[in-house]
Design an enzyme around this catalytic site. Sequence first.
Site, PDB file in Angstrom:
ATOM      1  N   LYS A 205      22.765  88.240 -63.451  1.00 40.02           N
ATOM      2  CA  LYS A 205      23.160  86.676 -63.049  1.00 40.02           C
ATOM      3  C   LYS A 205      23.279  86.820 -61.734  1.00 40.02           C
ATOM      4  CE  LYS A 205      23.425  83.193 -65.679  1.00 40.02           C
ATOM      5  NZ  LYS A 205      22.674  82.880 -66.972  1.00 40.02           N
TER       6      LYS A 205
HETATM    7  N1  GLU Z   1      19.556  81.116 -67.379  1.00 39.18           N
HETATM    8  C1  GLU Z   1      19.254  81.259 -68.626  1.00 39.18           C
HETATM    9  C2  GLU Z   1      20.090  82.119 -69.709  1.00 39.18           C
HETATM   10  O1  GLU Z   1      21.203  82.101 -69.299  1.00 39.18           O
HETATM   11  C3  GLU Z   1      17.759  81.893 -68.829  1.00 39.18           C
HETATM   12  C4  GLU Z   1      17.510  83.258 -68.171  1.00 39.18           C
HETATM   13  C5  GLU Z   1      16.319  83.854 -68.135  1.00 39.18           C
HETATM   14  O2  GLU Z   1      15.137  83.182 -68.414  1.00 39.18           O
HETATM   15  O3  GLU Z   1      16.009  85.161 -67.458  1.00 39.18           O
HETATM   16  O4  GLU Z   1      19.819  82.653 -70.516  1.00 39.18           O
END
Ligand code: GLU
Length: 414
Positions: free
Chosen positions: A102
């Site tokens: 993240k």
């Molecule tokens: N931000 C989204 C999540 O929390 C998508 C993450 C992604 O597609 O890599 O799942």
Amino acid sequence: MSAYEVAIKNFESAAQTLELKPDLVSLLRYPERVLTVNVPVRLDSGTVVRFDGYRVQHSTARGPAKGGIRYHPAVTLEEVKALAMWMTWKCAVVNIPFGGGKGGVACNPKEMSDGELERLTRRYAAGILPLLGPDKDIPAPDVYTNPRIMGWIMDTYSMMKSDGYPTPGVVTGKPLTLGGSEGRGEATGAGVYMCLKAAAEHLHLPLKGSRTVVQGFGNAGSVAANRLDSHMSRVIAVSDSQGAVYRKDGLDIPKLILHKEATGTVAGFPDSEPISHEDLLVLECDYLIPAALENAITQDNAGRIRAKVVAEAANGPVTPEADAVLDSKGVFLIPDILCNAGGVTVSYFEWCQNEQHYYWDEHEVESKLERIMTRSFHEVLALALDRKVNMRLAANMLGVLRVAEATAGRGLYP
Ligand code: GLU
């Protein structure tokens, strides 16, 4: 409780129930890599301000790190560490070949011009560049980031790492013209709807004629609301950061989406009554969808929740104390790492298409997504029934177990 404390607590409950070996527990408890970057940006006024940016890779045991980038004033390293850990379990629950990561920048994008946002994005991307790559770490959108921002990240990486030649697979959630996937924009909300459909069948609680409440009307919340509305659930209340609206017989969701596009908020929507954020969460309804940020349902309001099902479209909206309260009230919870996994699942499809240079149509994406979401829901449910645990613990157990098996299988280097 901070998001990180929540993540650790939920991980520890799963590890304990699985009776994982202590050395594996300590390996999985900590992120593999943490990077903090200083992000100086020249504002349109000429002054330079600096922001803190982060990228955390929690685990790459099952594949490259995968997870979004959040731009929000409340971003902290602790929060990004929690969100990275959740991505690891999430990718494992839906069984896609990714680890978890993240990123985030502590800033308020709503107060920035397009130019400032682009400069911030490119400087942040340059800062975390050593971690990125289609086989290393693949960012995506999260709270207050979008396809346009992903396009700038793809361009910055391509300019700096491959002499300007495009590397679309380094980031997902891109615009279609840059190698984005059909269906990625709708994917998180679509996945939430697919989980609700499966839960409705399991609980014999038909969506048709049901009442739904949605907290948060961004990408996930608005799409889920729209799908529910078109399948005859009455969406009686929705909120966003600026206000909340209620209508007993159901809001006109397509019109509300247009209203939000035009005014930037759901507040002031004609043919609805204003309602407070606190009252919205405790409305009597069948389905409650927290689709905003962490800590929406805590020990302070959990006792007053009157929904039959809580579907976590956001990451970490229910604290462990609140989980226990909801559980004792017999509320059926669809946990975040299952419920909102549609986004990362279509990100996986996007990455596959980029790597294959072969693109799928919308129907193919939707049907593959439905297969994965429905299968994952039933795998978590079967584990919950078999081990007599709630859906939260079952999802965490499934995710943690798959990552533990991969980690153990790889052995310890050197
Ligand atoms: N931000 C989204 C999540 O929390 C998508 C993450 C992604 O597609 O890599 O799942």
